[in-house]
Design a protein around this motif. Structure first.
Motif, PDB file in Angstrom:
ATOM      1  N   SER A  90       0.756  -1.095  -0.096  1.00 49.54           N
ATOM      2  CA  SER A  90      -0.048  -0.085   0.050  1.00 49.54           C
ATOM      3  C   SER A  90       0.863   1.220   0.157  1.00 49.54           C
ATOM      4  CB  SER A  90      -1.019   0.012   1.198  1.00 49.54           C
ATOM      5  OG  SER A  90      -1.839   1.231   1.324  1.00 49.54           O
ATOM      6  N   LEU A  91       0.430   2.270  -1.088  1.00 46.80           N
ATOM      7  CA  LEU A  91       1.328   3.361  -1.079  1.00 46.80           C
ATOM      8  C   LEU A  91       0.579   4.562  -0.451  1.00 46.80           C
ATOM      9  CD1 LEU A  91       2.973   2.854  -4.581  1.00 46.80           C
ATOM     10  CD2 LEU A  91       3.821   2.210  -2.337  1.00 46.80           C
ATOM     11  N   LYS A  92      -0.691   4.282  -0.085  1.00 49.76           N
ATOM     12  CA  LYS A  92      -1.670   5.334   0.480  1.00 49.76           C
ATOM     13  C   LYS A  92      -0.986   6.289   1.626  1.00 49.76           C
ATOM     14  CE  LYS A  92      -6.347   6.191   1.168  1.00 49.76           C
ATOM     15  NZ  LYS A  92      -6.492   7.134  -0.091  1.00 49.76           N
ATOM     16  N   ASP A 114       2.632   8.061 -12.843  1.00 49.64           N
ATOM     17  CA  ASP A 114       1.084   8.203 -12.798  1.00 49.64           C
ATOM     18  C   ASP A 114       0.288   6.984 -12.003  1.00 49.64           C
ATOM     19  OD1 ASP A 114       1.180  10.229 -14.507  1.00 49.64           O
ATOM     20  OD2 ASP A 114       0.501   9.329 -16.341  1.00 49.64           O
ATOM     21  N   LEU A 115       1.038   5.785 -12.150  1.00 53.16           N
ATOM     22  CA  LEU A 115       0.602   4.396 -11.495  1.00 53.16           C
ATOM     23  C   LEU A 115       0.670   4.964  -9.984  1.00 53.16           C
ATOM     24  CD1 LEU A 115      -0.252   1.503 -11.757  1.00 53.16           C
ATOM     25  CD2 LEU A 115       2.119   1.023 -11.490  1.00 53.16           C
ATOM     26  N   LEU A 116       1.883   5.437  -9.382  1.00 55.21           N
ATOM     27  CA  LEU A 116       2.040   5.497  -8.261  1.00 55.21           C
ATOM     28  C   LEU A 116       1.143   6.567  -7.489  1.00 55.21           C
ATOM     29  CD1 LEU A 116       5.994   5.404  -8.042  1.00 55.21           C
ATOM     30  CD2 LEU A 116       4.178   3.493  -7.569  1.00 55.21           C
ATOM     31  N   ALA A 117       0.932   7.576  -8.463  1.00 60.35           N
ATOM     32  CA  ALA A 117      -0.013   8.601  -8.099  1.00 60.35           C
ATOM     33  C   ALA A 117      -1.575   8.126  -7.635  1.00 60.35           C
ATOM     34  CB  ALA A 117      -0.235   9.872  -8.854  1.00 60.35           C
ATOM     35  N   ASN A 118      -1.854   7.015  -8.750  1.00 58.82           N
ATOM     36  CA  ASN A 118      -3.194   6.480  -8.788  1.00 58.82           C
ATOM     37  C   ASN A 118      -3.310   5.783  -7.526  1.00 58.82           C
ATOM     38  OD1 ASN A 118      -4.351   7.953 -10.806  1.00 58.82           O
ATOM     39  ND2 ASN A 118      -3.652   6.232 -12.167  1.00 58.82           N
ATOM     40  N   GLU A 119      -2.169   5.113  -6.849  1.00 59.61           N
ATOM     41  CA  GLU A 119      -2.179   4.140  -5.701  1.00 59.61           C
ATOM     42  C   GLU A 119      -2.246   5.132  -4.485  1.00 59.61           C
ATOM     43  OE1 GLU A 119      -1.967   0.697  -5.416  1.00 59.61           O
ATOM     44  OE2 GLU A 119      -2.439   0.982  -7.622  1.00 59.61           O
ATOM     45  N   ILE A 124       6.134  11.503  -4.594  1.00 60.44           N
ATOM     46  CA  ILE A 124       6.669  10.704  -5.694  1.00 60.44           C
ATOM     47  C   ILE A 124       8.109  11.169  -6.044  1.00 60.44           C
ATOM     48  CG2 ILE A 124       6.751   9.417  -7.684  1.00 60.44           C
ATOM     49  CD1 ILE A 124       3.630   9.827  -7.335  1.00 60.44           C
ATOM     50  N   LYS A 125       9.202  10.384  -5.506  1.00 58.03           N
ATOM     51  CA  LYS A 125      10.703  11.186  -5.987  1.00 58.03           C
ATOM     52  C   LYS A 125      11.081   9.921  -6.953  1.00 58.03           C
ATOM     53  CE  LYS A 125      11.277  13.861  -2.162  1.00 58.03           C
ATOM     54  NZ  LYS A 125      11.137  15.200  -2.772  1.00 58.03           N
ATOM     55  N   ILE A 126      11.845  10.501  -8.053  1.00 63.72           N
ATOM     56  CA  ILE A 126      12.407   9.586  -8.969  1.00 63.72           C
ATOM     57  C   ILE A 126      14.117   9.402  -8.567  1.00 63.72           C
ATOM     58  CG2 ILE A 126      12.783   9.241 -11.455  1.00 63.72           C
ATOM     59  CD1 ILE A 126       9.802   8.903 -10.445  1.00 63.72           C
TER      60      ILE A 126
END
Length: 180
Positions: A90-92, A114-119, A124-126
């Protein structure tokens, strides 16, 4: 020089340079995320060596999950990204740091963000070990860059050419096609 399938590769980045680069990235991330327990999301298959070395050096509490996407066939980007294996954490409301082996066009990393934001990730850092500024054309910020490199095909340290070369402890750059 090494040969993988029908191509010859020349030495490009030593294992010592890779180790120093990963250490520097860990220091930067550790400083920025002091007091947090981040979730590192390693992008398979290419980032497995980078993620392993990164986590061994990371001095604070953290979690890790894996995501497998594909955008390459041979030495060329297909310009399409497909998700092969999904997240199991869970990334919430969590800070997520993506551990990516290489960012070139940016198609894959935008899809991942986008996928992680939707989770439900709160931040989110790259973190990309390699970055090709000549071909990156997206607006998404790459927060941590290990090395900027020219737009040449590389293998080793997790990166492959048609599944060969991932096990090499250093990085090699495409040199020439074989006569075969």
């Amino acid at each position: 020089m090494i040969q993988l399938h029908d191509k010859i590769f020349k030495p490009f980045i030593s294992s010592g340079e890779l180790d120093e680069t990963v250490s520097n990235m860990v220091q930067e991330v550790t400083k920025d995320l002091a007091g947090e327990i981040p979730v590192f999301v390693a992008i398979l298959n290419g980032s497995f060596m980078f993620a392993s070395d990164f986590l061994k050096k990371y001095p604070s509490n953290c979690e890790i999950s894996f995501l497998k996407l594909a955008s390459y066939e041979g030495t060329s980007s297909t310009l399409k990204v497909k998700q092969l294996v999904g997240l199991n954490t869970s990334l919430k409301n969590r800070t997520v740091v993506v551990l990516e082996d290489i960012v070139d066009t940016g198609n894959t990393i935008v899809e991942i963000a986008d996928l992680l934001a939707n989770e439900g990730a709160k931040d989110i850092k790259i973190a990309s070990l390699f970055y090709k500024p000549e071909v990156y054309s997206k607006d998404l910020t790459i927060d941590y860059i290990g090395m900027s490199i020219p737009n040449k095909f590389i293998v080793g340290y997790g990166l492959d050419y048609d599944e060969l070369g991932r096990n090499l402890p250093e990085v090699y750059q495409f040199y020439k096609q074989t006569d075969k």
